[in-house]
Design a protein around this motif. Sequence first.
Motif, mmCIF file in Angstrom:
data_model
loop_
_atom_site.group_PDB
_atom_site.id
_atom_site.type_symbol
_atom_site.label_atom_id
_atom_site.label_comp_id
_atom_site.label_asym_id
_atom_site.label_seq_id
_atom_site.Cartn_x
_atom_site.Cartn_y
_atom_site.Cartn_z
ATOM 1 N N LYS A 190 0.892 -1.209 0.067
ATOM 2 C CA LYS A 190 -0.072 -0.029 0.083
ATOM 3 C C LYS A 190 0.755 1.210 0.124
ATOM 4 C CE LYS A 190 -3.850 -2.414 0.396
ATOM 5 N NZ LYS A 190 -4.864 -2.714 -0.740
ATOM 6 N N PRO A 191 0.826 2.126 -0.956
ATOM 7 C CA PRO A 191 1.760 3.083 -1.270
ATOM 8 C C PRO A 191 1.673 4.152 0.106
ATOM 9 C CG PRO A 191 -0.224 3.556 -2.638
ATOM 10 C CD PRO A 191 -0.329 1.942 -1.963
ATOM 11 N N GLU A 250 9.357 1.217 -8.333
ATOM 12 C CA GLU A 250 9.327 0.724 -6.936
ATOM 13 C C GLU A 250 10.784 0.235 -6.672
ATOM 14 O OE1 GLU A 250 6.904 -2.665 -6.259
ATOM 15 O OE2 GLU A 250 4.820 -1.214 -6.800
ATOM 16 N N THR A 251 11.111 0.998 -5.740
ATOM 17 C CA THR A 251 12.845 1.030 -5.261
ATOM 18 C C THR A 251 12.884 0.273 -4.010
ATOM 19 O OG1 THR A 251 13.012 2.765 -6.512
ATOM 20 C CG2 THR A 251 14.775 2.499 -4.857
ATOM 21 N N ASN A 252 13.648 -0.628 -4.165
ATOM 22 C CA ASN A 252 14.196 -1.506 -2.816
ATOM 23 C C ASN A 252 15.499 -0.779 -2.511
ATOM 24 O OD1 ASN A 252 14.107 -3.474 -0.654
ATOM 25 N ND2 ASN A 252 15.779 -4.279 -1.407
ATOM 26 N N SER A 253 15.654 -0.054 -1.199
ATOM 27 C CA SER A 253 16.727 0.767 -0.786
ATOM 28 C C SER A 253 17.478 -0.219 0.532
ATOM 29 C CB SER A 253 16.750 2.181 -0.138
ATOM 30 O OG SER A 253 16.157 2.851 -1.474
ATOM 31 N N ILE A 254 18.786 -0.254 0.486
ATOM 32 C CA ILE A 254 19.628 -0.743 1.592
ATOM 33 C C ILE A 254 20.607 -0.025 2.022
ATOM 34 C CG2 ILE A 254 21.004 -2.927 2.279
ATOM 35 C CD1 ILE A 254 19.494 -4.460 0.144
ATOM 36 N N ILE A 305 11.417 0.054 1.041
ATOM 37 C CA ILE A 305 10.703 -0.006 -0.082
ATOM 38 C C ILE A 305 10.086 1.234 -0.284
ATOM 39 C CG2 ILE A 305 8.977 -1.188 -1.674
ATOM 40 C CD1 ILE A 305 9.435 -3.607 -0.088
ATOM 41 N N GLY A 306 10.259 1.994 -1.675
ATOM 42 C CA GLY A 306 9.452 3.221 -1.645
ATOM 43 C C GLY A 306 8.790 3.077 -3.320
ATOM 44 N N ILE A 307 7.910 3.856 -3.568
ATOM 45 C CA ILE A 307 6.937 3.882 -4.758
ATOM 46 C C ILE A 307 7.014 5.408 -4.896
ATOM 47 C CG2 ILE A 307 4.950 3.236 -5.791
ATOM 48 C CD1 ILE A 307 4.367 1.550 -3.742
ATOM 49 N N ASP A 308 7.529 5.705 -6.264
ATOM 50 C CA ASP A 308 7.269 6.972 -6.996
ATOM 51 C C ASP A 308 6.219 6.736 -8.077
ATOM 52 O OD1 ASP A 308 9.066 8.403 -5.373
ATOM 53 O OD2 ASP A 308 10.613 7.866 -6.449
ATOM 54 N N PHE A 309 5.101 7.412 -8.096
ATOM 55 C CA PHE A 309 4.229 7.384 -9.372
ATOM 56 C C PHE A 309 4.566 8.259 -10.272
ATOM 57 C CE2 PHE A 309 2.088 5.547 -5.416
ATOM 58 C CZ PHE A 309 1.558 4.282 -5.982
#
Length: 253
Positions: free
Chosen positions: A6-7, A189-193, A205-209
């Motif tokens: 869910k964003p 959708e980006t997975n950042s570590i 986890i981030g989402i840019d529309f």
Amino acid sequence: MPQNIKPENVNNSFFDGYYKDIWRHFFPEKTTKAEVDFIMEEAKLNPDNHILDLMCGYGRHALEFARRKINVTAVDNLPDYINEINEKSRSEELPLQSVYTDVLEMQIDKKYDAAICMGNSLQFFDEDDVVRLLSNISEHLKSKGKLFINTWSIAEIAMNSFKEKSWSRIGDLLFLTESKFLFHPTRIETNSIIITDAGEKEEKIGIDFIYSISELESLLNKTGFQLKEIYSIPGKKKFTVGEPRAYIVAEKI
């Protein structure tokens, strides 16, 4: 989009932890000052005016406006950021009010001369929530009030700048990202570590529309705004395809 993602939940928690401090390294002080200069000139702000700073983060714009004697209401959903802004505002006796709330639910009994949504923040929201957010902003703006949106994830930028993987070193933190460009709806959708020198690891986890300029203009029109101009350098250079960032100026009709 996968049903378990869910964003509003993903992006609401993105800026806590280590990323809260990583975010500070992305914007030199001169960039903030140039953006504030541009907004003040474009909106013709003076010390009698009020500005609404949405998703204000650690307050780089809000504090700069307040130091210039502009009355500011700064809104964010991260308590650490709001507490930091409050502390600085009190110590400097600035004309700044902070509000800890979800911007989609924001209810403030005041009309503003201008509003800002900077730092790619609008891209956190899917189309339905963009309409909710812009409608809420419109209700809080005076007639002819200006709205400023800063983004680097509109389609005209994202199509050229998208990278599947990246890494950088920020202080004692290693910052790694892996992204996917997806559709229905169009989004990244980006997975950042984030890994510390001590071996601690944080994963986000981030989402840019992603919206095109045409799509954003339609959303602005739908919520009571007229698109006035788009710049790539604040107030100095009009946007062209391939530029790394955009500053969108809209006016409440």
